[in-house]
Design an enzyme around this catalytic site. Sequence first.
Site, PDB file in Angstrom:
ATOM      1  N   LYS A   8      -0.679  -1.216   3.297  1.00 15.78           N
ATOM      2  CA  LYS A   8      -1.893  -0.551   2.839  1.00 15.78           C
ATOM      3  C   LYS A   8      -1.537   0.894   2.500  1.00 15.78           C
ATOM      4  CE  LYS A   8      -3.326   0.652   7.561  1.00 15.78           C
ATOM      5  NZ  LYS A   8      -4.377   0.517   8.586  1.00 15.78           N
ATOM      6  N   VAL A  47       1.190   9.946  18.159  1.00 12.14           N
ATOM      7  CA  VAL A  47       2.358  10.448  17.438  1.00 12.14           C
ATOM      8  C   VAL A  47       2.405  11.966  17.533  1.00 12.14           C
ATOM      9  CG1 VAL A  47       3.607  10.440  15.246  1.00 12.14           C
ATOM     10  CG2 VAL A  47       2.157   8.505  15.847  1.00 12.14           C
ATOM     11  N   MET A  79      -3.513   2.299  19.587  1.00 15.84           N
ATOM     12  CA  MET A  79      -2.265   1.677  20.027  1.00 15.84           C
ATOM     13  C   MET A  79      -1.078   2.619  19.974  1.00 15.84           C
ATOM     14  SD  MET A  79      -2.680  -1.435  21.050  1.00 15.84           S
ATOM     15  CE  MET A  79      -1.009  -2.054  20.927  1.00 15.84           C
ATOM     16  N   ASP A  81       0.957  -5.341   7.365  1.00 17.30           N
ATOM     17  CA  ASP A  81      -0.106  -4.326   7.269  1.00 17.30           C
ATOM     18  C   ASP A  81       0.187  -3.357   6.125  1.00 17.30           C
ATOM     19  OD1 ASP A  81      -2.506  -3.167   7.940  1.00 17.30           O
ATOM     20  OD2 ASP A  81      -1.682  -1.910   9.528  1.00 17.30           O
ATOM     21  N   LYS A 115       6.654   8.784  18.929  1.00 11.67           N
ATOM     22  CA  LYS A 115       5.476   7.940  19.120  1.00 11.67           C
ATOM     23  C   LYS A 115       5.519   7.362  20.524  1.00 11.67           C
ATOM     24  CE  LYS A 115       3.339   3.695  17.482  1.00 11.67           C
ATOM     25  NZ  LYS A 115       3.423   2.592  16.509  1.00 11.67           N
ATOM     26  N   TYR A 162      10.885  12.297  10.765  1.00 11.12           N
ATOM     27  CA  TYR A 162       9.682  13.080  10.498  1.00 11.12           C
ATOM     28  C   TYR A 162       9.527  13.215   8.981  1.00 11.12           C
ATOM     29  CZ  TYR A 162       6.280  16.867  10.468  1.00 11.12           C
ATOM     30  OH  TYR A 162       5.161  17.624  10.245  1.00 11.12           O
ATOM     31  N   ASN A 188      -0.215   3.300   5.160  1.00 13.61           N
ATOM     32  CA  ASN A 188       1.109   3.059   5.731  1.00 13.61           C
ATOM     33  C   ASN A 188       2.228   3.299   4.715  1.00 13.61           C
ATOM     34  OD1 ASN A 188       0.174   2.405   8.261  1.00 13.61           O
ATOM     35  ND2 ASN A 188       0.138   0.199   7.892  1.00 13.61           N
TER      36      ASN A 188
END
Length: 419
Positions: free
Chosen positions: A136, A26, A23, A134, A41, A91, A139
Amino acid sequence: MALTPGTKLGPYEIQSAIGAGGMGEVYCARDTRLDRTVAVKILPSHLSDNPEAKERFDREARSISSLSHPNICHLYDVGAQDGTSYLVMEYLEGETLADRLHKGSLPPEQFFKIANEICEGLEKAHRSGVIHRDVKPGNIMLTKSGTKLMDFGLAKLAPATAAPASGPTITMSTPAPSHPLTAQGTLVGTFQYMSPEQLEGRDLDGRTDIFSLGAVLYEMWTGVRAFQGKTQLSVASAIMEREPAPPSAIKPLTPVNLDHIVMRCLAKDRDERWQTARDLASELRWTHESGSQSTTPPPPVGTKKAGVLRSFVPWVLSGLLIAGLIGFVIARRSGNDIQQPSYFLAVLPFPVHDMAVAPNGHTIAVVGFSESERSNVLWLYEVGGREERSLPETEGVSFPFWSAGGKSLGFFADGKLKR
């Protein structure tokens, strides 16, 4: 098609690929106007005409644009060129928490620092009406300036429909595109941190992120995942039906309150969890500052009845302590002719966690909470006496034991053996 170095998207010149997933792609790029390094992205070309994918991409931009916090990856710009939509983001140099956990669990100081910074980022997001969905290790980025949360605004995932992938994952420190971010059509790398309501496809709120964070905290402290299985189905079954072993069962010197914190995050019923990231952060800070190292784990949190029963356990132990000491004294009297006190009377103003009886049978060392120290300390009782006294410099004590001669008292605190 992947962008080649030198390609320009508006004022941003592509330098190298960072990572690619189903999806999102980057890239590391240079902002030619401000002469700074950024992360760009883009929505892959094969998804540019997909209305659902485009909506997710736009939703992520809207979500991130409303968030400004030191522990959240910053969004600088959005744009489109020749049918290619892109986001320009901060970044980040460092490593993901997932990469760090490959080396094992975190030391306490690092654990509490990272945990609090994650909570602060989530609290900001939730107050802005954004649910991460999400949370986790992949991430969460660890940088020199602190912990950064990435990938906000993902669509709700239902296990019965895996087609729309787990969403775009922006991992800006990934060294090469051969290390995919999130594979389209799968939930690998995310499934272990999903809440029960996510698996059931129910409406989500901020408490969903609390559950996922609980699974992350469990892994940060123990080095193992809270929910494991050989297949996605077995992992889902564990999340829905089983309670993981408390962290203290894996690391015996776990503070008792940390057991409570993590297990409450992982309650199946979201009404039983911490209701806000702010509440969770407050408990983490108190546990860190108190330095409690008691290792008596509370029962798993699953129902309100379990929470009520848990609150009585320390007091039951206190009662058993008194009864046991009376029996101990009687047994000693019947076993020799030395005059021994025939009773032990003490009003225990705190729950008892650990205890040790001296070889002479007269002195009992008890681990209990001290209001003045805001920590567990050692208390000494004399059999037959009516007063107790605390020992200085025993904060965070656990596992007390007497020497063979009864002249020294050993214990563990701060991960060390002390006397």
